[in-house]
Write an enzyme that holds these catalytic residues in place. Sequence first.
Site, PDB file in Angstrom:
ATOM      1  N   CYS A 132       0.813  -1.223   0.000  1.00  0.00           N
ATOM      2  CA  CYS A 132       0.000   0.000   0.000  1.00  0.00           C
ATOM      3  C   CYS A 132       0.846   1.272   0.000  1.00  0.00           C
ATOM      4  CB  CYS A 132      -0.945   0.005   1.195  1.00  0.00           C
ATOM      5  SG  CYS A 132      -2.010  -1.429   1.236  1.00  0.00           S
ATOM      6  N   HIS A 273      -3.503   7.334   2.437  1.00  0.00           N
ATOM      7  CA  HIS A 273      -3.877   6.008   1.946  1.00  0.00           C
ATOM      8  C   HIS A 273      -5.214   5.654   2.589  1.00  0.00           C
ATOM      9  CE1 HIS A 273      -4.132   1.893   1.064  1.00  0.00           C
ATOM     10  NE2 HIS A 273      -3.701   1.440   2.233  1.00  0.00           N
ATOM     11  N   ASN A 303     -10.221  -0.276   0.424  1.00  0.00           N
ATOM     12  CA  ASN A 303      -8.762  -0.133   0.377  1.00  0.00           C
ATOM     13  C   ASN A 303      -8.255  -0.675  -0.957  1.00  0.00           C
ATOM     14  OD1 ASN A 303      -5.996  -0.381   0.633  1.00  0.00           O
ATOM     15  ND2 ASN A 303      -6.044  -1.297   2.674  1.00  0.00           N
TER      16      ASN A 303
HETATM   17  N1  COA Z   1     -18.149  -8.589  10.250  1.00  0.00           N
HETATM   18  C1  COA Z   1     -18.550  -8.860  11.487  1.00  0.00           C
HETATM   19  N2  COA Z   1     -17.704  -9.210  12.483  1.00  0.00           N
HETATM   20  C2  COA Z   1     -16.400  -9.265  12.174  1.00  0.00           C
HETATM   21  C3  COA Z   1     -15.918  -8.979  10.883  1.00  0.00           C
HETATM   22  C4  COA Z   1     -16.857  -8.647   9.901  1.00  0.00           C
HETATM   23  N3  COA Z   1     -16.502  -8.356   8.627  1.00  0.00           N
HETATM   24  N4  COA Z   1     -14.575  -9.118  10.884  1.00  0.00           N
HETATM   25  C5  COA Z   1     -14.212  -9.449  12.123  1.00  0.00           C
HETATM   26  N5  COA Z   1     -15.312  -9.554  12.905  1.00  0.00           N
HETATM   27  C6  COA Z   1     -15.400  -9.906  14.332  1.00  0.00           C
HETATM   28  C7  COA Z   1     -14.242 -10.757  14.787  1.00  0.00           C
HETATM   29  O1  COA Z   1     -14.490 -12.115  14.506  1.00  0.00           O
HETATM   30  C8  COA Z   1     -14.211 -10.456  16.264  1.00  0.00           C
HETATM   31  O2  COA Z   1     -15.209 -11.201  16.873  1.00  0.00           O
HETATM   32  P1  COA Z   1     -14.933 -11.858  18.317  1.00  0.00           P
HETATM   33  O3  COA Z   1     -14.702 -10.689  19.251  1.00  0.00           O
HETATM   34  O4  COA Z   1     -16.204 -12.611  18.584  1.00  0.00           O
HETATM   35  O5  COA Z   1     -13.727 -12.717  18.151  1.00  0.00           O
HETATM   36  C9  COA Z   1     -14.637  -8.981  16.336  1.00  0.00           C
HETATM   37  O6  COA Z   1     -15.315  -8.705  15.106  1.00  0.00           O
HETATM   38  C10 COA Z   1     -13.480  -8.023  16.521  1.00  0.00           C
HETATM   39  O7  COA Z   1     -12.483  -8.358  15.572  1.00  0.00           O
HETATM   40  P2  COA Z   1     -11.170  -7.512  15.424  1.00  0.00           P
HETATM   41  O8  COA Z   1     -10.341  -8.073  14.300  1.00  0.00           O
HETATM   42  O9  COA Z   1     -10.512  -7.361  16.747  1.00  0.00           O
HETATM   43  O10 COA Z   1     -11.805  -6.107  14.978  1.00  0.00           O
HETATM   44  P3  COA Z   1     -11.137  -4.696  14.826  1.00  0.00           P
HETATM   45  O11 COA Z   1     -11.887  -3.711  15.607  1.00  0.00           O
HETATM   46  O12 COA Z   1      -9.646  -4.762  15.004  1.00  0.00           O
HETATM   47  O13 COA Z   1     -11.419  -4.374  13.297  1.00  0.00           O
HETATM   48  C11 COA Z   1     -10.248  -4.337  11.211  1.00  0.00           C
HETATM   49  C12 COA Z   1     -10.880  -5.198  12.294  1.00  0.00           C
HETATM   50  C13 COA Z   1      -9.639  -5.248  10.164  1.00  0.00           C
HETATM   51  C14 COA Z   1     -11.355  -3.491  10.575  1.00  0.00           C
HETATM   52  C15 COA Z   1      -9.171  -3.404  11.831  1.00  0.00           C
HETATM   53  O14 COA Z   1      -8.325  -4.143  12.667  1.00  0.00           O
HETATM   54  C16 COA Z   1      -8.345  -2.711  10.802  1.00  0.00           C
HETATM   55  O15 COA Z   1      -8.844  -1.993   9.957  1.00  0.00           O
HETATM   56  N6  COA Z   1      -7.005  -2.880  10.853  1.00  0.00           N
HETATM   57  C17 COA Z   1      -6.120  -2.303   9.867  1.00  0.00           C
HETATM   58  C18 COA Z   1      -6.143  -3.132   8.647  1.00  0.00           C
HETATM   59  C19 COA Z   1      -5.567  -2.446   7.448  1.00  0.00           C
HETATM   60  O16 COA Z   1      -5.666  -1.261   7.301  1.00  0.00           O
HETATM   61  N7  COA Z   1      -4.968  -3.227   6.557  1.00  0.00           N
HETATM   62  C20 COA Z   1      -4.454  -2.770   5.337  1.00  0.00           C
HETATM   63  C21 COA Z   1      -3.156  -2.097   5.516  1.00  0.00           C
HETATM   64  S1  COA Z   1      -2.676  -1.254   4.067  1.00  0.00           S
END
Ligand code: COA
Length: 348
Positions: A132, A273, A303
Amino acid sequence: MSNRRKSTPAIRIDNGSIGPYGARIAGVGHYVPDRVVTNADLAQIFKTSDEWIVTRTGMKERRWASPEMASSDLCIRAARHALERANLKPGDIDCYVVATVTPDYLFPATACIVASKLGAAGKPAFDIEIACSGFIYGLPMAASFIRAGVFKRVMLIGVETLSKIANMEDRGTAILFGDGAGATVVERTTAANDCFLSCELGADGSEPEILYQPAGGSREPVTAESIKLKRDKVHMSGREVFKIAVAKMADTAKTVLARAHLTTQDVRWVIPHQANLRIIEAAVKRLGIPRERVFVNIEKYGNTSAASIPIALSEMVEADRLKDGDLIIFTGFGGGLSWGSVAWRWSA
Ligand code: COA
């Protein structure tokens, strides 16, 4: 020339030698596939909801390329758009660079295919692969080629067809990514009108598995087993990426401003980004820049990795939101991990 422009010296020694040339962006263009995939569409594939996705990411929809469409096909459309805006022909470009993690093939470089399909076979062409951060790394590189007198015009394209490597059994990653391309023509200007003010880039590859595609390279060639385990798709520790992203975007943005002897008051636009709205908002808060000076289009495209910043830039030009002399901070992060910011003066 605006007062703001006059008050800052045109040449920054921080980025290298002082020569007779500067770099400016002569044209930008973009292309996104027609197929719109909404959060409701994703909720048909796995257990998720529009509410969860919007609250956690700010995304409402994204575009997915059709099965027969490869990254080079998106590049060509974006490149033609940029050339048209710059009033140039493919042969006027001296070098084609494509930033992507979803090339047409592992090799040869997608840029070679793009240049040839545009009718510019014979021109130098190569890819950069820094996920990215592709545009953030590519822009200083293109500008440096031009400042050094190596090329007069460089076409820098950020492209992804991430839908092709998304793991549809992993709702934590599959919701995030979209397809698209953004193209930028960087061209020679005089040193006095140089638009490249400063950059700060970084990388840390000690834990590549934080965000990676495990199978398909020399460490883990693809096998029937790895395909079954979806190891040829994106794997990510979302929380790890989140923490690092906020700090690196804000800190590198501060550094590039200091290097260019500027402050947050001088910044007209932050073009980040587009990975997650919460990341963007946390980073600009840490930076101390009001939200209205930050461009966001994540709700439409999700993204798109290396394509997100040039797509955003192209949409800003389309909406006539950039004025001559505007100070822009481009900032991003991604797999590597990698990160960086660029301070750039807009030249209309
Ligand atoms: N829909 C519903 N629930 C979801 C889900 C979805 N699409 N994806 C994950 N969950 C659930 C998980 O299973 C977890 O459930 P649990 O508590 O029962 O285990 C809960 O939601 C929390 O998951 P978590 O991964 O801790 O959520 P988060 O608040 O960290 O959000 C992201 C997840 C991916 C949105 C976030 O971490 C993020 O954006 N990170 C950066 C990623 C990024 O930018 N990547 C590209 C880099 S260029």
